[in-house]
Write an enzyme that holds these catalytic residues in place. Sequence first.
Site, short mmCIF file in Angstrom:
data_model
loop_
_atom_site.label_atom_id
_atom_site.label_comp_id
_atom_site.label_asym_id
_atom_site.label_seq_id
_atom_site.Cartn_x
_atom_site.Cartn_y
_atom_site.Cartn_z
CD GLU A 90 -1.23 -0.12 3.68
OE1 GLU A 90 -1.54 -1.28 4.01
OE2 GLU A 90 -1.69 0.87 4.23
CB CYS A 336 2.74 1.89 8.38
SG CYS A 336 3.75 3.27 8.03
N1 SAH Z 1 10.80 1.40 8.62
C1 SAH Z 1 10.89 2.81 8.49
C2 SAH Z 1 9.83 3.45 7.61
C3 SAH Z 1 8.43 2.97 7.69
S1 SAH Z 1 7.40 3.51 9.00
C4 SAH Z 1 10.94 3.46 9.86
O1 SAH Z 1 10.84 2.77 10.85
O2 SAH Z 1 11.14 4.66 9.93
C5 SAH Z 1 7.18 5.24 8.79
C6 SAH Z 1 6.94 5.96 10.10
O3 SAH Z 1 5.64 5.68 10.63
C7 SAH Z 1 7.95 5.56 11.17
O4 SAH Z 1 8.36 6.69 11.88
C8 SAH Z 1 7.11 4.66 12.04
O5 SAH Z 1 7.69 4.53 13.29
C9 SAH Z 1 5.77 5.38 12.01
N2 SAH Z 1 4.64 4.58 12.46
C10 SAH Z 1 4.44 3.26 12.36
N3 SAH Z 1 3.30 2.89 12.94
C11 SAH Z 1 2.73 4.01 13.43
C12 SAH Z 1 1.53 4.29 14.14
N4 SAH Z 1 0.68 3.31 14.47
N5 SAH Z 1 1.29 5.57 14.48
C13 SAH Z 1 2.14 6.55 14.13
N6 SAH Z 1 3.28 6.35 13.48
C14 SAH Z 1 3.58 5.10 13.12
#
Ligand code: SAH
Length: 361
Positions: A90, A336
């Site tokens: 996605e 995500c």
């Molecule tokens: N793996 C990479 C990029 C993907 S996630 C990373 O960890 O940065 C992109 C961003 O969304 C990251 O900062 C992640 O920590 C955040 N993220 C993931 N799940 C989330 C959620 N439930 N609420 C808010 N941010 C979230």
Amino acid sequence: MQLELLNMNPEELTEWAKNQGQPAFRSRQLFAWLHKGVPFSGMLNLPKDFRSRLEAECSANPVSVLETVVSRLDGTMKLLYRLGDGNVIEGVLMRYSYGCTLCLSTQVGCRMGCLFCASTLDGCVRGLTAGEMLGQIVCANTLLADEGKGEHVGNIVLMGSGEPLDNYDEVVRFLRILRHPDGLNIGMRSVSLSTCGLVPQMLRFAEEGLPVTLSLSLHAPNDEVRRRIMPVAKRYAMADVLSACRTYIEKTGRRVIIEYALIHGINADVRQASELAHVLRGMQCHVNLIPLNSVPERGLCGVSEREVRAFKEALEAAGISVTRRREMGDDIEGACGQLRRRYIRESEKEAGGGDAGCRRP
Ligand code: SAH
């Protein structure tokens, strides 16, 4: 098995076209068409027999759009894509006053295991190829072209499913093709790469000559809290992750973005804001506060508006540059991995697999 042309860089495409008896200028024309999202039948300056050959043996884009959901709040579009092997990923298309930003996935799922992230709940299936990353942009541009407002994707954030630095070679290949003037021509200043903090890869990436904006998902003021929510923190100490950020800043001249998702009862206390300010002092960075998108599977909740404000003010008082991330697409499962999970669950139900959600931890 069809040959995925979008996965080739210009040199590879030229070599391939040469083997097909085509001169170099034909491969340049083909490269430009592929990145514009034009089907083989529409590549009108290519000889007809070559076009038929392409149609029979090659794929122009390994990615296709399966479903789109548009937010009534802000026009943000969530995209569900299908890959050539049937996997589903996605992305999110955000519209800002300065143009369109596309959030790309770099892996099918993720193996980093962050407690708050839906992408990782089923682990990682595989990394995406450079062509599959480019294909997401080509699809989004086609949707935008169909809208007829003259918009196209101008900015890329590698913040969808997956850990980009866990798929290092393909992400670097993707970035080099992305900036090619005959292709999408998107410069590194228009790209953000978000990582959970894989130190060796961050240091290697600093040497690639690809000065994208590096975002670090820090989400904690110290190792103890970070280890509770991010398994990767058991492998790399926060001091080493921040030191890798400093190296990146030195090598690229670009400030780093620190991402901090506020999770109720875990990392959102004002004392933790002071601690965070202390560890970031003197670093050329900007903190992005993200109110958590709740993940019911893990029992984690976001914070109140009052808590966000208090945390932000404490950072500001300590001289740290900080903004609260604008929440976009709040009504369309913007976080995500959420849309992909719903799709997989529904497909499993349709296939008579029962409620797959019950089998998950
Ligand atoms: N793996 C990479 C990029 C993907 S996630 C990373 O960890 O940065 C992109 C961003 O969304 C990251 O900062 C992640 O920590 C955040 N993220 C993931 N799940 C989330 C959620 N439930 N609420 C808010 N941010 C979230």
